[in-house]
Design a protein around this motif. Structure first.
Motif, PDB file in Angstrom:
ATOM      1  N   ILE A   5       2.301  -0.028   9.374  1.00 55.04           N
ATOM      2  CA  ILE A   5       1.469   0.148   8.201  1.00 55.04           C
ATOM      3  C   ILE A   5       0.494  -0.985   7.462  1.00 55.04           C
ATOM      4  CG2 ILE A   5       3.371   1.625   7.238  1.00 55.04           C
ATOM      5  CD1 ILE A   5       3.956  -0.593   4.985  1.00 55.04           C
ATOM      6  N   GLN A   7      -2.364  -3.066   5.036  1.00 54.96           N
ATOM      7  CA  GLN A   7      -1.355  -4.044   3.361  1.00 54.96           C
ATOM      8  C   GLN A   7      -1.930  -2.849   2.419  1.00 54.96           C
ATOM      9  OE1 GLN A   7      -3.540  -7.556   2.842  1.00 54.96           O
ATOM     10  NE2 GLN A   7      -2.765  -8.154   1.094  1.00 54.96           N
ATOM     11  N   GLU A   9      -1.928   0.142   2.554  1.00 52.75           N
ATOM     12  CA  GLU A   9      -1.086   1.453   2.636  1.00 52.75           C
ATOM     13  C   GLU A   9       0.134   1.123   1.532  1.00 52.75           C
ATOM     14  OE1 GLU A   9      -1.563   4.647   6.377  1.00 52.75           O
ATOM     15  OE2 GLU A   9      -0.699   1.757   6.423  1.00 52.75           O
ATOM     16  N   LEU A  10       0.813  -0.430   1.727  1.00 55.54           N
ATOM     17  CA  LEU A  10       1.603  -1.314   0.990  1.00 55.54           C
ATOM     18  C   LEU A  10       1.034  -0.842  -0.408  1.00 55.54           C
ATOM     19  CD1 LEU A  10       4.680  -1.526   1.043  1.00 55.54           C
ATOM     20  CD2 LEU A  10       3.588  -3.881   1.698  1.00 55.54           C
ATOM     21  N   ARG A  11      -0.011  -1.113  -0.533  1.00 57.99           N
ATOM     22  CA  ARG A  11       0.409  -1.192  -1.707  1.00 57.99           C
ATOM     23  C   ARG A  11      -0.014   0.077  -3.045  1.00 57.99           C
ATOM     24  NH1 ARG A  11      -5.154  -3.201  -2.733  1.00 57.99           N
ATOM     25  NH2 ARG A  11      -5.836  -1.439  -2.159  1.00 57.99           N
ATOM     26  N   SER A  14       3.708   2.342  -2.146  1.00 57.78           N
ATOM     27  CA  SER A  14       5.026   1.050  -2.119  1.00 57.78           C
ATOM     28  C   SER A  14       6.064   1.976  -2.948  1.00 57.78           C
ATOM     29  CB  SER A  14       4.802  -0.527  -2.810  1.00 57.78           C
ATOM     30  OG  SER A  14       5.178   0.233  -4.249  1.00 57.78           O
ATOM     31  N   PHE A  17       7.708   3.464   0.266  1.00 60.72           N
ATOM     32  CA  PHE A  17       7.882   3.343   1.964  1.00 60.72           C
ATOM     33  C   PHE A  17       9.210   2.363   1.093  1.00 60.72           C
ATOM     34  CE2 PHE A  17       3.413   2.362   2.402  1.00 60.72           C
ATOM     35  CZ  PHE A  17       3.735   3.075   3.835  1.00 60.72           C
ATOM     36  N   PHE A  27       9.359  -1.198   8.981  1.00 62.75           N
ATOM     37  CA  PHE A  27       7.176  -1.480   9.058  1.00 62.75           C
ATOM     38  C   PHE A  27       7.295  -2.862   9.382  1.00 62.75           C
ATOM     39  CE2 PHE A  27       9.576   1.820   6.034  1.00 62.75           C
ATOM     40  CZ  PHE A  27       8.796   2.707   6.414  1.00 62.75           C
ATOM     41  N   VAL A  29       3.931  -4.705   8.772  1.00 59.39           N
ATOM     42  CA  VAL A  29       2.190  -4.449   7.636  1.00 59.39           C
ATOM     43  C   VAL A  29       1.621  -5.257   8.667  1.00 59.39           C
ATOM     44  CG1 VAL A  29       1.853  -5.276   5.445  1.00 59.39           C
ATOM     45  CG2 VAL A  29       4.484  -4.899   5.816  1.00 59.39           C
ATOM     46  N   LEU A  39       8.946  -4.933   7.154  1.00 62.06           N
ATOM     47  CA  LEU A  39       9.956  -4.665   6.056  1.00 62.06           C
ATOM     48  C   LEU A  39      10.561  -4.302   6.631  1.00 62.06           C
ATOM     49  CD1 LEU A  39       7.129  -2.868   3.804  1.00 62.06           C
ATOM     50  CD2 LEU A  39       8.702  -5.371   3.595  1.00 62.06           C
TER      51      LEU A  39
END
Length: 84
Positions: A5, A7, A9-11, A14, A17, A27, A29, A39
């Protein structure tokens, strides 16, 4: 296979995820296409209730203390020098 994923997408996602982590997903990142971190879910300690523990050992044979001590002494001596 671990899912990659970004950064961003994570932000932006979240919460999604975090739910997937709760379900055991892992995951990698990436930032600008380069992996920068992982993660993965924590391995949680599972507490066993006293009732479950008692039930699990209910049919176990009784431990004879003197025999147990002799078995331990035979396997794990008290010498200071290392065993070869």
């Amino acid at each position: 296979m671990t899912k990659q994923i970004t950064q961003r997408e994570l932000r932006n996602n979240s919460g999604d995820f975090m739910r997937q982590l709760d379900q055991g997903e892992s995951f990698v990142v990436t930032r600008n296409g380069v992996p920068v971190g992982e993660l993965s879910p924590l391995r949680r300690h599972r507490l066993v209730s006293a009732e479950a523990a008692v039930a699990a050992f209910r049919g176990a044979p009784r431990v004879e203390f003197d025999q147990f001590r002799a078995d331990l002494d035979r396997v794990a001596g008290q010498e200071i020098a290392p065993r070869g």
